[in-house]
Scaffold this motif. Structure first.
Motif, PDB file in Angstrom:
ATOM      1  N   SER A   1      -6.057   1.176  -2.742  1.00 37.49           N
ATOM      2  CA  SER A   1      -6.809   2.435  -2.828  1.00 37.49           C
ATOM      3  C   SER A   1      -8.043   2.428  -1.936  1.00 37.49           C
ATOM      4  O   SER A   1      -8.785   3.412  -1.894  1.00 37.49           O
TER       5      SER A   1
ATOM      6  N   ARG B   1      -5.141   1.912 -12.892  1.00 32.37           N
ATOM      7  CA  ARG B   1      -6.336   1.880 -12.034  1.00 32.37           C
ATOM      8  C   ARG B   1      -7.284   3.026 -12.373  1.00 32.37           C
ATOM      9  O   ARG B   1      -8.512   2.856 -12.441  1.00 32.37           O
ATOM     10  N   THR B   2      -6.704   4.197 -12.630  1.00 34.42           N
ATOM     11  CA  THR B   2      -7.519   5.358 -12.994  1.00 34.42           C
ATOM     12  C   THR B   2      -8.193   5.150 -14.341  1.00 34.42           C
ATOM     13  O   THR B   2      -9.372   5.503 -14.537  1.00 34.42           O
TER      14      THR B   2
ATOM     15  N   HIS C   1       0.820  -1.210   0.000  1.00 34.41           N
ATOM     16  CA  HIS C   1       0.000   0.000   0.000  1.00 34.41           C
ATOM     17  C   HIS C   1       0.860   1.268   0.000  1.00 34.41           C
ATOM     18  O   HIS C   1       0.511   2.280  -0.610  1.00 34.41           O
TER      19      HIS C   1
ATOM     20  N   ARG D   1      -1.128   2.623 -10.685  1.00 33.34           N
ATOM     21  CA  ARG D   1      -2.104   3.624 -10.241  1.00 33.34           C
ATOM     22  C   ARG D   1      -2.743   4.308 -11.446  1.00 33.34           C
ATOM     23  O   ARG D   1      -3.943   4.592 -11.450  1.00 33.34           O
TER      24      ARG D   1
ATOM     25  N   SER E   1      -3.212  -2.984  -6.456  1.00 33.25           N
ATOM     26  CA  SER E   1      -3.327  -1.524  -6.534  1.00 33.25           C
ATOM     27  C   SER E   1      -4.739  -1.063  -6.189  1.00 33.25           C
ATOM     28  O   SER E   1      -4.925  -0.066  -5.487  1.00 33.25           O
TER      29      SER E   1
END
Length: 729
Positions: free
Chosen positions: A585, A544-545, A530, A541, A581
């Motif tokens: 979040s 992931r977006t 994390h 990341r 990931s």
């Protein structure tokens, strides 16, 4: 701002592209530096030897020669640019290398070069040796040697000229001869013309200051003493050459004056004998006072008329010389302006001939000299024209005076008149003889050795080692290593059949790449934490977006399928790290291992080996609750493949898998499914209808360009929902 961002992106791409190849770069750098180190150890250093001299200024030399201000024949004008070319001319260098024996080397029986300690020295006569190869000289005693050239043997004494295949020459002994009696010395002859070219290419001349005629001479050589000898001999030979040219001009002038004096001496003797015979035959003992007056007047007037005629003859000679484009003599010219112009033309012509000996006539250095010659010649023509008119007027006036005097003399007795005529001729010859004697002495004084045309400021000295320079060699080796390694990588990528660049995928499929994962951890079994702030974590990341955007506004039960064309393309790596990931979040995530053929989650997530999984549920050996395993990562659960079975594809196609996925959507916000390779197995089609997003993984250097046709077919068939590409680097 955009350009700055673009530059940063390009730098990032380059680093990410080549950083994984760092072992190859490191190995090539080490090898290159070792080669550079070895080179520096074995290479002979090259030294720069320098010297400087000043070219004498004509104006300053003339001030030192006030006694000779009427004679400028030896005072040629120096052009520094021309002198720089003369210093580098082949004839001058040829004489120097002959003096220092640069075209041959001397070795003893152990093949060690003797250099200045050699007991013998070969001196060519008239020309450089044409022989190339090795000659052996056996020193019989301090007076005789035996020269061996191939199969020919010649016995000759020292310092006596002889002819052989070497050409005409002699072998001289040195002060170390006694140490080598009975020994054999080898003489290695190189091509003389090549040696001259090599010395000429290593020789440089530079004008230190445009306002001062100082020339700096530099020469590069591996032997510093040999380089110093060459420069010192070069300067000495240059000075001797300049002096020889000046003396040659003076010698020619003296020869001309001596020739004229010889003729006048004979004529004067003849006139004196005529006077003696005239007096004897006519019994003359004295001349009356009136006759003396007439004689004096006539002699004075005739002297002036003779000077005018002499000046006219000189003018005729000058005009004839100018028409023939040659340099007229300045002897006998009374007009200072014309004499100075002729001296200037003589100096310019001498300077042009000197340059012509070493430089092609088409060279730009001739332009200013030719222009000055034309201008000076035109000025001489105009000057002689005006002088001629003035002399003709003076001659006419003197002739009128002579006519009146001769009329008066006619009244004298014939004997006396004849005596006056002969006496007048004697006076004319005596005046000319005295004038030429005076000029001869003045020209002879030009031989004064103190008036040098060039003076040495600094004798040859070793300045520094110009090669090799250690920092440059190491830097060059480093650059070459990097360039060669990068070139090998690029060539391999361009000509290889594997995917190497994102553009290759996008051009072949006409589809964009959703995300590029360019960095992987050394240990493929490690998972992101994390708090991980590595470059790999940042890339996931961003992925992931992108996934959140593709799923739209849905917050729970998002199913994402991760597949590839074949094994080894990093499908499971992408799926597990994407799930990690998402969990980091704060999203409740589960990763489902439907790659039943080659499962890996138990080992990757460090689960108990007997943990039940998908196959256990589909075979009704475990409940939904039992097959869900918690991991050490917060918010992340795992549904592993379970026990190995023989018919995984049939189980995947059962309705139970659909029910399982529907159940998971009620519990988790994100469900990541790791499927078997779709190019090998068709299992992914079975549950594609329930998925909302498909990530197809392509791996650099693993996926072949020909295999992109499968991906194109998937896009065309549209059997996988929202198909997007992931490039795994």
């Amino acid at each position: 701002m955009n350009s700055q961002v673009k530059s940063q992106n390009v730098l990032t791409i380059i680093l990410l592209r080549y950083l994984p190849k760092w072992p190859l770069f490191l190995a090539s750098i080490i090898i290159a530096l070792l080669i550079a180190f070895t080179y520096l150890k074995i290479v002979s250093p090259v030294y720069e030897i320098k010297a400087s001299l000043v070219i004498a200024d004509k104006d300053k030399v003339e001030k030192q020669k006030a006694a000779l201000d009427e004679i400028d024949l030896a005072n040629t004008s120096k052009k520094v640019e021309i002198e720089m070319e003369v210093l580098k001319s082949r004839p001058l260098i040829a004489r120097v290398i002959t003096d220092i024996n640069a075209w041959c080397t001397y070795h003893d029986s152990s093949n060690e070069e003797l250099g200045n300690t050699s007991p013998i020295s070969y001196k060519p006569i008239n020309s450089l040796p044409i022989y190339q190869g090795t000659a052996h000289v056996k020193i019989l005693d301090t007076n005789n040697i035996e020269l061996v050239l191939g199969e020919n043997t010649i016995k000759v004494p020292f310092n006596i000229p002889f002819k052989s295949t070497l050409g005409s020459g002699m072998i001289q002994r040195t002060k170390t001869i006694k140490k080598y009696v009975g020994a054999t010395i080898s003489i290695n002859f190189d091509n003389a013309e090549e040696i001259i070219t090599r010395y000429q290419s290593n020789l440089e001349t530079r004008l230190v200051d445009k306002l001062a005629p100082i020339i700096e001479i530099s020469y590069k050589d591996q032997n510093p003493q040999r380089g110093k000898d060459f420069l010192n001999y070069l300067i000495a030979e240059y000075k001797n050459n300049s002096t020889d040219e000046k003396n040659k001009l003076i010698k020619n002038t003296l020869a001309f004056i001596d020739e004229r004096l010889g003729l006048l001496s004979g004529e004067l003797t003849s006139v004196e004998k005529n006077i003696e015979g005239y007096k004897s035959s006519n019994g003359l003992t004295d001349i009356s006072a009136e006759s003396n007056i007439y004689l004096q007047n006539m002699q004075s007037n005739d002297g002036k008329l003779n000077e005018v005629n002499l000046q006219l003859q000189v003018i005729d000679g000058i005009e004839e010389a100018i028409k023939k484009n040659s340099v007229p003599a300045s002897i006998g010219i009374e007009d200072k302006g014309l004499a100075n112009l002729i001296d200037q033309l003589s100096a310019l012509q001498l300077e042009r001939n000197k340059l012509l000996a070493t430089t092609p006539e088409s060279n730009y250095l001739f332009d200013p000299i030719n222009e000055q010659i034309e201008t000076t010649s035109a000025a001489i023509k105009e000057n002689t024209k005006n002088i001629r008119l003035s002399l003709l007027n003076m001659k006419s006036s003197l002739q009128n005076v002579n006519t009146r005097v001769e009329s008066a003399i006619k009244s004298l007795p014939g004997q006396e008149r004849g005596y006056i005529s002969i006496k007048r001729q004697q006076g004319i010859k005596e005046n000319l003889y005295t004038y030429l004697l005076q000029k001869r002495e003045e020209v002879a004084l030009s031989y004064a050795p103190t008036l040098a045309s060039a003076n040495i400021i600094e004798m040859a000295y070793v300045k520094a080692v110009v090669w090799p320079k250690k920092p440059f060699v190491y830097a060059l080796a480093l650059i070459i290593a990097l360039v060669i390694t990068a070139s090998i990588i690029i060539i391999k990528e361009i000509w290889g059949n594997n995917i190497s660049f994102p553009a290759e995928v996008e051009d072949a499929l006409a589809k964009p790449i959703l995300s590029e994962i360019t960095t992987a951890p050394k240990n493929a079994k490690s998972l992101l934490q994390h708090s991980d702030s590595s470059a790999l974590s940042q890339q996931f990341r961003r992925l992931r977006t992108e996934i959140a955007y593709l799923h739209g506004n849905r917050e729970k039960g998002r199913i994402t399928v991760v597949t590839s064309g074949k094994h080894g393309e990093g499908k499971s790596f992408i799926a597990t790290h994407l799930a990690t990931s998402l969990a980091s979040s704060g999203r409740k995530t589960i990763i489902v291992e439907l790659n039943l053929q080659t499962p890996c989650f138990i080992e990757l997530f460090e689960l108990p080996k007997a943990s039940p999984g998908v196959t256990n549920f589909l075979n009704m050996k475990a409940s939904k609750k039992e097959i869900i395993q918690h991991t050490k990562i917060n918010n992340l659960d795992v549904l592993s493949a379970g026990e190995t079975i023989n018919n995984p594809s049939e189980l995947i196609e059962s309705k139970a898998i659909m029910d399982l996925l529907s159940h998971l959507t009620t519990i988790y916000e994100d469900i990541i499914i790791d499927t078997p390779p779709i190019g090998v197995y068709t299992d992914a089609y079975a549950f594609a209808g329930q998925a909302e997003l498909t990530l197809f993984v392509i791996r650099k250097d693993i996926t072949k360009k020909s295999e992109l046709s499968l991906v194109g077919k998937l896009f065309n068939e549209d059997r996988l929902p929202k198909l997007n590409l992931i490039l795994n680097g």
